[in-house]
Motif scaffolding. Structure first.
Motif, PDB file in Angstrom:
ATOM      1  N   LYS A 222      15.981  -8.084   6.206  1.00  0.00           N
ATOM      2  CA  LYS A 222      13.499  -8.955   5.782  1.00  0.00           C
ATOM      3  C   LYS A 222      12.934  -8.055   7.122  1.00  0.00           C
ATOM      4  N   ILE A 223      13.323  -8.796   8.293  1.00  0.00           N
ATOM      5  CA  ILE A 223      12.433  -8.264   8.837  1.00  0.00           C
ATOM      6  C   ILE A 223      11.819  -7.159   9.293  1.00  0.00           C
ATOM      7  N   PHE A 224      13.091  -6.039   9.576  1.00  0.00           N
ATOM      8  CA  PHE A 224      13.097  -4.185   9.367  1.00  0.00           C
ATOM      9  C   PHE A 224      12.093  -3.912   8.245  1.00  0.00           C
ATOM     10  N   CYS A 225      12.773  -4.387   7.029  1.00  0.00           N
ATOM     11  CA  CYS A 225      11.725  -3.924   5.911  1.00  0.00           C
ATOM     12  C   CYS A 225      10.300  -4.153   5.676  1.00  0.00           C
ATOM     13  N   SER A 226      10.184  -5.676   6.341  1.00  0.00           N
ATOM     14  CA  SER A 226       8.631  -5.742   5.825  1.00  0.00           C
ATOM     15  C   SER A 226       7.694  -5.304   6.628  1.00  0.00           C
ATOM     16  N   ASN A 227       7.970  -5.355   8.510  1.00  0.00           N
ATOM     17  CA  ASN A 227       7.669  -4.411   9.175  1.00  0.00           C
ATOM     18  C   ASN A 227       7.013  -2.634   8.133  1.00  0.00           C
ATOM     19  N   MET A 228       8.777  -2.165   8.004  1.00  0.00           N
ATOM     20  CA  MET A 228       8.481  -0.688   7.519  1.00  0.00           C
ATOM     21  C   MET A 228       7.655  -0.461   6.362  1.00  0.00           C
ATOM     22  N   MET A 229       7.583  -1.863   5.560  1.00  0.00           N
ATOM     23  CA  MET A 229       6.746  -2.126   4.367  1.00  0.00           C
ATOM     24  C   MET A 229       4.973  -1.824   4.665  1.00  0.00           C
ATOM     25  N   LYS A 230       4.540  -2.604   5.869  1.00  0.00           N
ATOM     26  CA  LYS A 230       3.169  -2.715   6.478  1.00  0.00           C
ATOM     27  C   LYS A 230       3.118  -1.296   6.849  1.00  0.00           C
ATOM     28  N   SER A 231       4.091  -0.184   7.497  1.00  0.00           N
ATOM     29  CA  SER A 231       4.139   0.987   8.279  1.00  0.00           C
ATOM     30  C   SER A 231       3.532   1.759   7.406  1.00  0.00           C
ATOM     31  N   ASN A 232       4.221   1.769   5.586  1.00  0.00           N
ATOM     32  CA  ASN A 232       4.523   2.432   4.722  1.00  0.00           C
ATOM     33  C   ASN A 232       2.801   2.408   4.213  1.00  0.00           C
ATOM     34  N   GLN A 233       1.807   1.060   3.709  1.00  0.00           N
ATOM     35  CA  GLN A 233       1.073   0.749   3.159  1.00  0.00           C
ATOM     36  C   GLN A 233      -0.128   1.701   4.187  1.00  0.00           C
ATOM     37  N   GLU A 234       0.420   1.763   5.503  1.00  0.00           N
ATOM     38  CA  GLU A 234      -1.025   2.221   6.173  1.00  0.00           C
ATOM     39  C   GLU A 234      -1.236   3.702   6.246  1.00  0.00           C
ATOM     40  N   ALA A 235       0.362   4.180   6.546  1.00  0.00           N
ATOM     41  CA  ALA A 235       0.520   5.489   6.181  1.00  0.00           C
ATOM     42  C   ALA A 235      -0.282   6.182   4.360  1.00  0.00           C
ATOM     43  N   PHE A 236       0.214   5.261   3.615  1.00  0.00           N
ATOM     44  CA  PHE A 236      -0.605   5.416   2.403  1.00  0.00           C
ATOM     45  C   PHE A 236      -1.879   5.710   2.238  1.00  0.00           C
ATOM     46  N   SER A 237      -2.555   4.401   3.376  1.00  0.00           N
ATOM     47  CA  SER A 237      -3.354   4.406   2.527  1.00  0.00           C
ATOM     48  C   SER A 237      -4.429   4.969   3.941  1.00  0.00           C
ATOM     49  N   ASN A 238      -4.355   5.256   5.470  1.00  0.00           N
ATOM     50  CA  ASN A 238      -4.386   5.939   5.994  1.00  0.00           C
ATOM     51  C   ASN A 238      -4.926   8.035   5.618  1.00  0.00           C
ATOM     52  N   GLY A 239      -4.201   8.065   4.933  1.00  0.00           N
ATOM     53  CA  GLY A 239      -3.517   9.436   5.041  1.00  0.00           C
ATOM     54  C   GLY A 239      -2.159  10.080   5.510  1.00  0.00           C
ATOM     55  N   PHE A 240      -1.438  11.020   5.781  1.00  0.00           N
ATOM     56  CA  PHE A 240      -0.299  11.044   6.109  1.00  0.00           C
ATOM     57  C   PHE A 240      -0.213  12.266   6.958  1.00  0.00           C
ATOM     58  N   THR A 241       0.128  12.399   8.131  1.00  0.00           N
ATOM     59  CA  THR A 241       0.038  12.838   9.557  1.00  0.00           C
ATOM     60  C   THR A 241       1.204  13.025  10.026  1.00  0.00           C
ATOM     61  N   GLY A 242       1.651  14.621  10.528  1.00  0.00           N
ATOM     62  CA  GLY A 242       2.871  14.987  11.303  1.00  0.00           C
ATOM     63  C   GLY A 242       3.826  14.310  10.394  1.00  0.00           C
ATOM     64  N   GLN A 243       4.486  13.353  10.966  1.00  0.00           N
ATOM     65  CA  GLN A 243       5.914  13.673   9.876  1.00  0.00           C
ATOM     66  C   GLN A 243       5.895  12.304   9.450  1.00  0.00           C
ATOM     67  N   THR A 244       4.546  11.369   9.009  1.00  0.00           N
ATOM     68  CA  THR A 244       4.739  10.594   8.448  1.00  0.00           C
ATOM     69  C   THR A 244       5.169  10.129   7.390  1.00  0.00           C
ATOM     70  N   GLN A 245       5.241  11.640   6.483  1.00  0.00           N
ATOM     71  CA  GLN A 245       5.728  11.691   5.320  1.00  0.00           C
ATOM     72  C   GLN A 245       7.058  11.687   5.439  1.00  0.00           C
ATOM     73  N   ASP A 246       7.732  11.999   5.863  1.00  0.00           N
ATOM     74  CA  ASP A 246       8.778  12.066   6.383  1.00  0.00           C
ATOM     75  C   ASP A 246       9.849  10.399   6.501  1.00  0.00           C
ATOM     76  N   ILE A 247       9.019   9.714   6.970  1.00  0.00           N
ATOM     77  CA  ILE A 247       9.122   8.507   7.483  1.00  0.00           C
ATOM     78  C   ILE A 247       8.495   7.480   6.380  1.00  0.00           C
ATOM     79  N   PHE A 248       8.061   7.828   6.051  1.00  0.00           N
ATOM     80  CA  PHE A 248       7.090   6.802   4.818  1.00  0.00           C
ATOM     81  C   PHE A 248       8.277   7.110   3.167  1.00  0.00           C
ATOM     82  N   ALA A 249       9.057   8.015   3.029  1.00  0.00           N
ATOM     83  CA  ALA A 249       9.502   8.121   2.499  1.00  0.00           C
ATOM     84  C   ALA A 249      11.032   7.614   2.779  1.00  0.00           C
TER      85      ALA A 249
END
Length: 350
Positions: A222-249
């Motif tokens: 739950k701790i890890f996924c809560s932080n992965m959720m934040k990471s995805n929210q930021e990537a989706f809001s700010n636009g994808f660069t480099g490999q963020t598309q891969d880690i997002f999926a």
């Protein structure tokens, strides 16, 4: 009263129809990806093949629990049955190619190369924003070699007839470290998921830190996924660069498979569907992503211990093996979640 009743019926019918359309979109996308696997089964890397095995597990669960039997839904179920058969055939060939090209690596991760290893969620929960780290490291927390070693110790493949479920202090300390970013974070989650699916108990045994005494394996997920959720929210809001598309999926795949339903956002689904190459059927063909992958491969040749992704492979037409594997298994997770939503007896837990 009758008007209200009719309005409710129409509203429910509209929701069902829209969900059926979304399921059609997912199945169409997966059919294209199955065609890609059929043509590239000799070349796709182990990560990509694992992604297709996770998809296979998700499709088989969908077929088993399909909630409706109206004509449209039954046709969709029939399509899904056809997809599982196509994957069965292609994955058998892909495994043979993997074993021939890299027998050591194949043996170490062979337990993951079956749909029966992967458990599909039977109940759902949500992430918790209060568990987000106050600060996150700008660098990955560990290299790929350590990650692979820790995984093989759980799987029992660290040597021939090795004992499974071994947790060393180095592995436990690394896999429970807070503040890790990106692939370190997702592989920390994967470590606990593999341990759970392998049937390992007491993975946290020997952790003497008083501040962690109440944390269970599920707590870490739950701790890890809560932080992965934040990471995805930021990537989706700010636009994808480099490999963020891969880690997002990858985050959607892993946290969805861990049972966190808030990762199955409809706008994130549409983004994944749009990122597929419609002609070839693969994912990760974006030129910027391809450049990053090629850059990583050059970096690997110069600095072998800097890698944080397993043996990525750019396939024909610039397709990403890893991105394709995580995208299709993320889509399989969406399919099961939408079917759960249709079945009122399996609604997510509040």
């Amino acid at each position: 009263m009758i008007r209200l009743y009719l309005a409710l019926i129409l509203a429910l019918a509209s929701v069902t129809a829209s969900q059926e359309e979304v399921i059609d979109d997912i199945l169409n996308s997966l059919s294209k990806s199955a065609s890609f696997l059929e043509s590239e089964h000799e070349n796709i890397n182990l990560d990509g093949v694992v992604g297709f095995f996770i998809l296979q597990a998700e499709l088989k669960e969908a077929v088993r629990t399909w909630p409706h039997t109206d004509l449209v839904s039954w046709a969709q179920r029939t399509t899904t049955v056809g997809l599982t058969k196509r994957l069965d055939h292609s994955l058998h060939k892909a495994m043979a190619a993997l074993e021939e090209s890299d027998p050591k690596y194949y043996r170490e991760f062979e337990p993951l190369l079956t749909w029966m290893f992967w458990l599909v969620p039977q109940q759902w929960s949500s992430t918790d924003p209060s568990l987000v780290y106050s600060s996150t490291s700008s660098m990955e927390c560990y290299d790929e070699q350590l990650s692979d070693k820790c995984m093989t110790l759980l799987l029992g493949t660290w040597k021939n007839n090795g004992t499974p479920c071994i947790v060393t202090k180095a592995c436990r300390d690394t896999m429970t470290r807070f503040g890790c970013p990106h692939y370190s974070l997702s592989h920390q989650l994967l470590y606990f998921m593999i341990g759970t699916m392998k049937g390992c108990s007491n993975m946290l045994k020997g952790d003497m830190r008083a501040s962690r005494s109440n944390l269970t394996e599920r707590s870490y997920q739950k701790i890890f996924c809560s932080n992965m959720m934040k990471s995805n929210q930021e990537a989706f809001s700010n636009g994808f660069t480099g490999q963020t598309q891969d880690i997002f999926a990858e985050n959607i795949l892993l946290c969805g498979l861990a049972g966190f339903s808030d990762f199955y956002r409809s706008d994130w689904l549409q983004h994944i569907l749009r990122s597929q190459d419609q002609e070839v059927g693969c994912f990760g063909r974006d030129e910027r992503v391809i450049s990053q992958i090629i850059g990583d491969e050059l970096l690997e040749q110069l600095q072998p211990h800097r890698r944080v992704k397993r043996k990525e492979k750019t396939l024909r037409d610039g397709c990403s093996s890893h991105m394709t594997g995580v995208a299709v298994s993320a889509l399989g997770g969406y399919l099961n979640y939408y079917l759960t939503e249709q079945d009122i007896t399996k609604r997510p837990l509040s």
